[in-house]
Design a protein around this motif. Sequence first.
Motif, PDB file in Angstrom:
ATOM      1  N   THR A   1      14.154  -4.926   5.306  1.00 37.70           N
ATOM      2  CA  THR A   1      13.631  -5.048   6.546  1.00 37.70           C
ATOM      3  C   THR A   1      13.301  -3.490   7.236  1.00 37.70           C
ATOM      4  OG1 THR A   1      15.449  -6.523   6.977  1.00 37.70           O
ATOM      5  CG2 THR A   1      14.520  -5.520   8.910  1.00 37.70           C
ATOM      6  N   VAL A   2      13.890  -2.409   6.876  1.00 35.46           N
ATOM      7  CA  VAL A   2      13.412  -1.178   7.380  1.00 35.46           C
ATOM      8  C   VAL A   2      12.124  -0.648   6.761  1.00 35.46           C
ATOM      9  CG1 VAL A   2      13.871   1.314   7.272  1.00 35.46           C
ATOM     10  CG2 VAL A   2      15.723  -0.452   7.735  1.00 35.46           C
ATOM     11  N   LEU A   3      11.895  -1.063   5.342  1.00 36.47           N
ATOM     12  CA  LEU A   3      10.854  -0.791   4.666  1.00 36.47           C
ATOM     13  C   LEU A   3       9.503  -1.588   5.059  1.00 36.47           C
ATOM     14  CD1 LEU A   3       9.448   0.730   2.239  1.00 36.47           C
ATOM     15  CD2 LEU A   3       9.979  -1.374   0.898  1.00 36.47           C
ATOM     16  N   MET A   4       9.909  -2.815   5.422  1.00 34.75           N
ATOM     17  CA  MET A   4       8.620  -3.834   5.883  1.00 34.75           C
ATOM     18  C   MET A   4       8.533  -3.246   7.539  1.00 34.75           C
ATOM     19  SD  MET A   4       7.639  -6.101   3.855  1.00 34.75           S
ATOM     20  CE  MET A   4       7.107  -7.170   4.710  1.00 34.75           C
ATOM     21  N   ALA A   5       9.351  -2.762   8.277  1.00 36.33           N
ATOM     22  CA  ALA A   5       8.997  -2.243   9.548  1.00 36.33           C
ATOM     23  C   ALA A   5       8.313  -0.895   9.639  1.00 36.33           C
ATOM     24  CB  ALA A   5      10.229  -2.174  10.317  1.00 36.33           C
ATOM     25  N   VAL A   6       8.871  -0.003   8.759  1.00 41.16           N
ATOM     26  CA  VAL A   6       8.015   1.218   8.493  1.00 41.16           C
ATOM     27  C   VAL A   6       6.645   1.030   8.132  1.00 41.16           C
ATOM     28  CG1 VAL A   6       7.865   3.362   7.439  1.00 41.16           C
ATOM     29  CG2 VAL A   6      10.072   2.453   8.288  1.00 41.16           C
ATOM     30  N   SER A   7       6.578   0.217   7.003  1.00 40.52           N
ATOM     31  CA  SER A   7       5.101  -0.191   6.630  1.00 40.52           C
ATOM     32  C   SER A   7       4.092  -0.832   7.555  1.00 40.52           C
ATOM     33  CB  SER A   7       5.251  -1.089   5.272  1.00 40.52           C
ATOM     34  OG  SER A   7       6.074  -0.519   4.372  1.00 40.52           O
ATOM     35  N   ALA A   8       4.646  -1.640   8.375  1.00 37.46           N
ATOM     36  CA  ALA A   8       3.731  -2.324   9.171  1.00 37.46           C
ATOM     37  C   ALA A   8       3.487  -1.314  10.600  1.00 37.46           C
ATOM     38  CB  ALA A   8       4.509  -3.602   9.759  1.00 37.46           C
ATOM     39  N   THR A   9       4.400  -0.421  10.761  1.00 37.87           N
ATOM     40  CA  THR A   9       4.039   0.778  11.892  1.00 37.87           C
ATOM     41  C   THR A   9       3.095   1.733  11.253  1.00 37.87           C
ATOM     42  OG1 THR A   9       6.395   0.232  12.544  1.00 37.87           O
ATOM     43  CG2 THR A   9       5.089   2.464  13.191  1.00 37.87           C
TER      44      THR A   9
END
Length: 354
Positions: A98-106
């Motif tokens: 979840t954190v990886l996806m959030a950071v990537s999208a940001t």
Amino acid sequence: MGDKTEKATPKRRRDERKKGNVLLVQDVIAVATLIGSVMMIRVLFPTYVEKLQGMFRYTYSYLGLMAEGVAIEEFLGEIVVQGAIIFVQTAGLMLAITVLMAVSATFAQTRLLVTGELLKPKFNRISPAQGIKRIFSLRSIVEALKGLLKISILLYLIYTSVEELVRVSGNFLYTALPEACGYLLEAIFFMLLKVILAFAALAGFDFLYQWWDHERKMKMSKQEIKEEYKQTEGDPQVKGKIKEIQRKMAQARMMQQVPQADVIIRNPTHYAIALAYKPGQDAAPKVLAKGQDELAMRIVQKAEECEIPTIENVPLAHALYDTAELYQEIPPALYGPVAEVLVYVFKLANKLPG
């Protein structure tokens, strides 16, 4: 400052980026994390079930010790440690994705921007007037409508999914428990998939709207563009004065070279070129000065003061002015015509044998 009708300049965009003012749509981040979470559950659900079953079996194995009178405090620590390991292997992995996806999208939206500018305290953020203005702004209205729309879509999808399950729930009385649980999980997964698709569509429209709003806020007035140009390129009037001063200094240096010339070749009123040639030292005649109109007249006047011969030759004057560079040797194509002039001048000055 005038109406802001012009697109933002590259400098304006760089300055705003340094301040952290970039396009960042939170719904895109939310959809990305939701997709990552659902996909992880879908792929790793059997593994999660297996690990939880192992945890239950591990815990139940201590029930016999409790029946034999062993105090729970003696093995409670082992159960807690094992539970923590299972939690990290299941929920921890989910959290990491979840954190990886959030950071990537940001970072995908901000192009790897990292800045602490937005963390700095700004007093206008606690201003009541600014707060009221933000509450009743177009952006706040759009955000409120978007929130209502998302809630409505979510409730509708949940209602239709639960309604479908209720219709088929009677069949579960004649279905084995594993198969019934599998059907429920599939139904939940497809419901989540519908939610993802709906929210992804909303995020797409929200991205387009916020991009338009961001570009609108970034626009500049013509006066702002002029001020920016002055800051980056300098005031045109000041630059013009500097160029004028530089031109006059260059002309002054050039006029100082005229007394060293051997001959001035001129068009009667428009062009004047001062040439110098030292036999045995120079490979070819050099241009010491050249000018047009008023500057040409100054070169001729300076030459007359220094008693330097002046030759009127219209074609040669034109050719030298157009092709010969200042302080450089004349082009080879002009060697012949210039040599004839120099021979004539040197003979007059008794620098060559008659």
